[in-house]
Structure formats: C-alpha cells, structure tokens
Design a protein around this motif. Structure first.
Motif, PDB file in Angstrom:
ATOM      1  N   THR A 244     128.804  41.476  51.689  1.00  0.00           N
ATOM      2  CA  THR A 244     129.719  41.029  50.628  1.00  0.00           C
ATOM      3  C   THR A 244     129.493  41.818  49.357  1.00  0.00           C
ATOM      4  N   SER A 245     128.233  41.991  48.995  1.00  0.00           N
ATOM      5  CA  SER A 245     127.898  42.794  47.821  1.00  0.00           C
ATOM      6  C   SER A 245     128.326  44.251  48.013  1.00  0.00           C
ATOM      7  N   ALA A 246     128.107  44.777  49.224  1.00  0.00           N
ATOM      8  CA  ALA A 246     128.490  46.164  49.501  1.00  0.00           C
ATOM      9  C   ALA A 246     129.993  46.346  49.381  1.00  0.00           C
ATOM     10  N   LEU A 247     130.764  45.366  49.818  1.00  0.00           N
ATOM     11  CA  LEU A 247     132.222  45.462  49.710  1.00  0.00           C
ATOM     12  C   LEU A 247     132.657  45.437  48.255  1.00  0.00           C
ATOM     13  N   ASP A 248     132.004  44.624  47.433  1.00  0.00           N
ATOM     14  CA  ASP A 248     132.324  44.592  46.005  1.00  0.00           C
ATOM     15  C   ASP A 248     132.062  45.942  45.347  1.00  0.00           C
ATOM     16  N   ILE A 249     131.116  46.708  45.880  1.00  0.00           N
ATOM     17  CA  ILE A 249     130.836  48.050  45.365  1.00  0.00           C
ATOM     18  C   ILE A 249     131.842  49.052  45.911  1.00  0.00           C
ATOM     19  N   ALA A 250     132.237  48.875  47.167  1.00  0.00           N
ATOM     20  CA  ALA A 250     133.151  49.830  47.800  1.00  0.00           C
ATOM     21  C   ALA A 250     134.518  49.851  47.124  1.00  0.00           C
ATOM     22  N   TYR A 251     135.023  48.689  46.717  1.00  0.00           N
ATOM     23  CA  TYR A 251     136.353  48.642  46.114  1.00  0.00           C
ATOM     24  C   TYR A 251     136.481  49.554  44.890  1.00  0.00           C
ATOM     25  N   PRO A 252     135.610  49.447  43.878  1.00  0.00           N
ATOM     26  CA  PRO A 252     135.778  50.334  42.722  1.00  0.00           C
ATOM     27  C   PRO A 252     135.458  51.802  43.013  1.00  0.00           C
ATOM     28  N   ILE A 253     134.703  52.080  44.068  1.00  0.00           N
ATOM     29  CA  ILE A 253     134.455  53.475  44.425  1.00  0.00           C
ATOM     30  C   ILE A 253     135.746  54.143  44.895  1.00  0.00           C
TER      31      ILE A 253
ATOM     32  N   VAL B  67     124.500  54.025  45.779  1.00  0.00           N
ATOM     33  CA  VAL B  67     123.185  53.903  45.146  1.00  0.00           C
ATOM     34  C   VAL B  67     123.321  53.908  43.629  1.00  0.00           C
ATOM     35  N   ALA B  68     124.162  54.787  43.100  1.00  0.00           N
ATOM     36  CA  ALA B  68     124.358  54.862  41.643  1.00  0.00           C
ATOM     37  C   ALA B  68     124.941  53.556  41.108  1.00  0.00           C
ATOM     38  N   TYR B  69     125.884  52.973  41.831  1.00  0.00           N
ATOM     39  CA  TYR B  69     126.500  51.720  41.387  1.00  0.00           C
ATOM     40  C   TYR B  69     125.491  50.576  41.435  1.00  0.00           C
ATOM     41  N   GLN B  70     124.675  50.542  42.498  1.00  0.00           N
ATOM     42  CA  GLN B  70     123.675  49.477  42.610  1.00  0.00           C
ATOM     43  C   GLN B  70     122.660  49.542  41.473  1.00  0.00           C
ATOM     44  N   GLU B  71     122.377  50.743  40.994  1.00  0.00           N
ATOM     45  CA  GLU B  71     121.374  50.894  39.946  1.00  0.00           C
ATOM     46  C   GLU B  71     121.786  50.228  38.637  1.00  0.00           C
ATOM     47  N   VAL B  72     123.098  49.984  38.453  1.00  0.00           N
ATOM     48  CA  VAL B  72     123.564  49.326  37.235  1.00  0.00           C
ATOM     49  C   VAL B  72     124.203  47.969  37.549  1.00  0.00           C
ATOM     50  N   SER B  73     123.952  47.447  38.754  1.00  0.00           N
ATOM     51  CA  SER B  73     124.505  46.136  39.098  1.00  0.00           C
ATOM     52  C   SER B  73     123.440  45.290  39.792  1.00  0.00           C
ATOM     53  N   THR B  74     123.485  45.230  41.108  1.00  0.00           N
ATOM     54  CA  THR B  74     122.530  44.386  41.844  1.00  0.00           C
ATOM     55  C   THR B  74     121.146  44.998  41.954  1.00  0.00           C
ATOM     56  N   VAL B  75     121.020  46.272  41.663  1.00  0.00           N
ATOM     57  CA  VAL B  75     119.790  47.070  41.761  1.00  0.00           C
ATOM     58  C   VAL B  75     119.410  47.292  43.221  1.00  0.00           C
ATOM     59  N   GLY B  76     118.994  46.272  43.945  1.00  0.00           N
ATOM     60  CA  GLY B  76     118.620  46.464  45.340  1.00  0.00           C
ATOM     61  C   GLY B  76     118.160  45.160  45.944  1.00  0.00           C
ATOM     62  N   ILE B  77     117.838  45.207  47.223  1.00  0.00           N
ATOM     63  CA  ILE B  77     117.332  44.007  47.886  1.00  0.00           C
ATOM     64  C   ILE B  77     115.959  43.672  47.322  1.00  0.00           C
ATOM     65  N   ASN B  78     115.696  42.387  47.085  1.00  0.00           N
ATOM     66  CA  ASN B  78     114.410  41.999  46.523  1.00  0.00           C
ATOM     67  C   ASN B  78     113.260  42.369  47.451  1.00  0.00           C
ATOM     68  N   GLY B  79     112.099  42.578  46.870  1.00  0.00           N
ATOM     69  CA  GLY B  79     110.941  43.062  47.613  1.00  0.00           C
ATOM     70  C   GLY B  79     110.491  42.168  48.749  1.00  0.00           C
ATOM     71  N   PRO B  80     110.362  40.834  48.540  1.00  0.00           N
ATOM     72  CA  PRO B  80     109.933  39.965  49.642  1.00  0.00           C
ATOM     73  C   PRO B  80     110.857  40.039  50.856  1.00  0.00           C
ATOM     74  N   THR B  81     112.159  40.101  50.628  1.00  0.00           N
ATOM     75  CA  THR B  81     113.087  40.210  51.756  1.00  0.00           C
ATOM     76  C   THR B  81     112.873  41.513  52.504  1.00  0.00           C
ATOM     77  N   GLN B  82     112.714  42.613  51.768  1.00  0.00           N
ATOM     78  CA  GLN B  82     112.471  43.900  52.424  1.00  0.00           C
ATOM     79  C   GLN B  82     111.182  43.852  53.250  1.00  0.00           C
TER      80      GLN B  82
END
Length: 346
Positions: A18-27, A189-204
């Motif tokens: 879902t988050s990835a799709l929100d990034i894909a639309y503006p790209i 990756v560039a979009y995530q750096e100014v939005s969700t950043v990334g998956i949290n560490g414990p989940t990874q």
C-alpha cells in the motif's frame, strides 16, 4: 522466483505494498492524469492524489485485454492526456503486449500470488514425505503450478511489481518489496527518504531471522504450499455453503483460484420492486447502491461482515453490476457455513 527477462532490475524494501503504491502514483502520474484499473479494485489512494481512475471490463479470468486495447486506441487526447499507467491485481492474464504497444507502465500489485487455491495437493507437496527428494519435489511442483507473473515476462523494464508479507506471513509486519528497473527503484528510494524512510529495524530483523537464517528458500516455499492448502480448504467450505444456502437463480459466483475472497453477483433486477415497477419516478439507477447498503448493514446486524462492491468501483454511482465480497480468511472455519446461511437469510 520470477527471473525477469532483462538484466537491469533491482529490489528495494517498502513499508507494505500500500505504501509502495502511494509512492508509485506520483512517480508516474501528475494530478489530473488517468490510471487504468480493473473495473473493481482498490482505488482510494489514486483519488487522494488527484488522479482519475477508469475501470476496464473484466471476465472470469480478470481484466480483458481487448477492452484495455480498445480504450487506449480510441482515447481522446484533446480532452485529457493518454493514460501512462495500468494498475492491476493480476489473475493470470497477459497485458504486456498491449503495454509495449501503448507505452504503458504496469504496476503489478500481487499480494495473492503465493496463495494458490487451484493446486493439486498431496502428502509430498505438504512436506510430509520421508526424505529430501520429497521436499525438492514439493518445491518444484509448487513453482511449476504457478501462473507466470507480469514481471517474469517483462522484456523492457515497464513492470513495477509490488509484493507484501501481509497475506503470507503477518499483516502487522507492514513490510513489502518493490521490483523494477534500476531507474524506477532509484526514484522509490529517493521518495522513501523524505516520507516513510524505510521498514523499521525490528521488522527487518524478524524477517531476516525467519526467511534467511531459519527457513531458507526451500522452507519458505514449503510454508507457502501449506498455507495455500489451508486457504484452499477454507475456500471449499465457503463454496459448499454457497451451493447449499444461496439461491442460484439470484446469486452467481466464480470459483477463485488465488487469494482469499469470493465475489457474489446478485441479479438485482429480479427484485419485486423492479419486476413489478409501476411508479414513474422510481430510480432504477440508484436501486443497486441502496440495496447494497441495506444488505451489508443488515448482515452486520446479524453478525456477518461482508464488503460492498462500491468501495472497489472507480464510478460507484454508475456501477451496473451488484456484487458483495466475502472472505474465508477471517472467520473460524466452523463459522463459515453458518455465516453464509445468515447472509442468505438477509
């Protein structure tokens, strides 16, 4: 698993599909652009970003390629720019040839790819054989019975594939991954750096411990095989209940081969108010939406939760069909039949 046919492909993590799709639309889209989708699918995210959605006709196998091609061939560019993006939750059909012809990006959102309900299962496939050969046979058979993904037949880097752990491991992980050409992944990756950043560490860390350190590739595929088997059993319970309780002259359905949902089509024109219509100002067009709300609300009052189709329609006010979506995933197995009986009463 997919082995793309071009070399310049890359994978990046995402905070769910879902988050990835929100990034894909503006790209890929500007505000006011149109995205093509199946006529019934998840559409809320596009509207929130000012993107129009146009549905494409479907059949039992999913989105119809001939309908997609016709829309693109006759598109009136004087009214709006031609769509550049097809968003699809695929069910085995092949739109890549059309995508090449019309220069489309295909966003392949495929969280149900590994939940295969049409497979032939036996003890070997479920990892209950006596040796390593049985395990390898199970893995080979699981892979061999898969419908090819769009990514696996993409030759020019125009498929952006979204995968998720929510349907195959645990919804709470909020983790997924994107596979696309290196150009596209750099944008993600560039979009995530100014939005969700990334998956949290414990989940990874949990995912790495499970998938890499504990299961490995073979263990993961055996897990998916067993999971598919369980979903297949639950689907079959739901289908048997539908056959037993739902009036076939008024309700129809197709047996799903993937995922966890069963769509029920209601022949609403059989309703007495429509068959014996005498009032001139009776609003036939509004009738499905009104009855949809009534059925879903009454079902919930009786302890059964189903979903109204207007939530998945790009044009809910103009929908010509009347569907209700049910799922075999949430309820206890012993309650599936009772739930369909209650829905039938409603």
């Amino acid at each position: 698993m997919h082995r793309p046919r071009y070399s310049d492909w890359v994978v990046c993590l995402a905070c769910s599909s879902t988050s990835a799709l929100d990034i894909a639309y503006p790209i890929f889209c500007n505000r006011g652009d149109t995205v093509l989708t199946e006529c019934y699918t998840a559409v809320e995210g596009a509207g929130l970003q000012g993107i129009r959605v146009q549905g494409v006709a479907m059949d039992a196998e999913g989105l119809r390629p001939d309908a997609l091609d016709e829309i693109l061939r006759i598109w009136d560019t004087s009214a709006s720019s031609k769509p550049r993006v097809l968003y699809t939750i695929p069910t085995g059909q092949n739109q890549t040839g059309i995508a090449e012809t019309h220069d489309l990006i295909v966003i392949e959102d495929d969280p149900y790819h590994f939940l295969r309900l049409g497979m032939q299962f036996d003890d070997e496939l479920n990892g209950q054989g006596n040796g390593g050969d049985s395990v390898l046979t199970a893995i080979d058979r699981f892979q061999a019975q898969a419908v090819p993904s769009y990514l696996s037949i993409d030759r020019s880097g125009r498929v952006v594939r979204l995968d998720s752990t929510s349907k195959i491991l645990a919804p709470g992980l909020r983790a997924g991954w994107v596979t696309a050409s290196s150009q596209v992944i750099r944008k993600f990756v560039a979009y995530q750096e100014v939005s969700t950043v990334g998956i949290n560490g414990p989940t990874q860390l949990m995912l790495w411990k499970l998938l890499d350190e504990t299961w490995g590739h073979e263990g993961f595929l055996l897990w998916l095989s067993n999971l598919s088997r369980q979903y297949q059993l639950r689907r079959d319970m739901l289908l048997r209940a539908c056959e037993k309780y739902l009036p076939r002259g008024l309700v129809s359905w197709n047996c799903p081969q993937y995922g966890m949902f069963l769509w029920l089509q209601l022949v609403y024109r059989q309703h007495p108010l429509l068959r014996h219509q005498t009032t001139i100002d009776f609003n036939v067009k509004a009738f499905p939406a009104e009855k949809e709300i009534r059925i879903v609300s009454r079902a919930l009052e009786h302890g059964v939760q189903v979903t109204k189709v207007s939530l998945f329609s790009p044009s809910p006010k103009r929908q010509g069909m009347f569907y209700i979506r049910s799922t075999s995933a949430a309820a206890l197995a012993k309650d599936l039949s009772a739930g369909i009986k209650l829905l039938s009463d409603v």
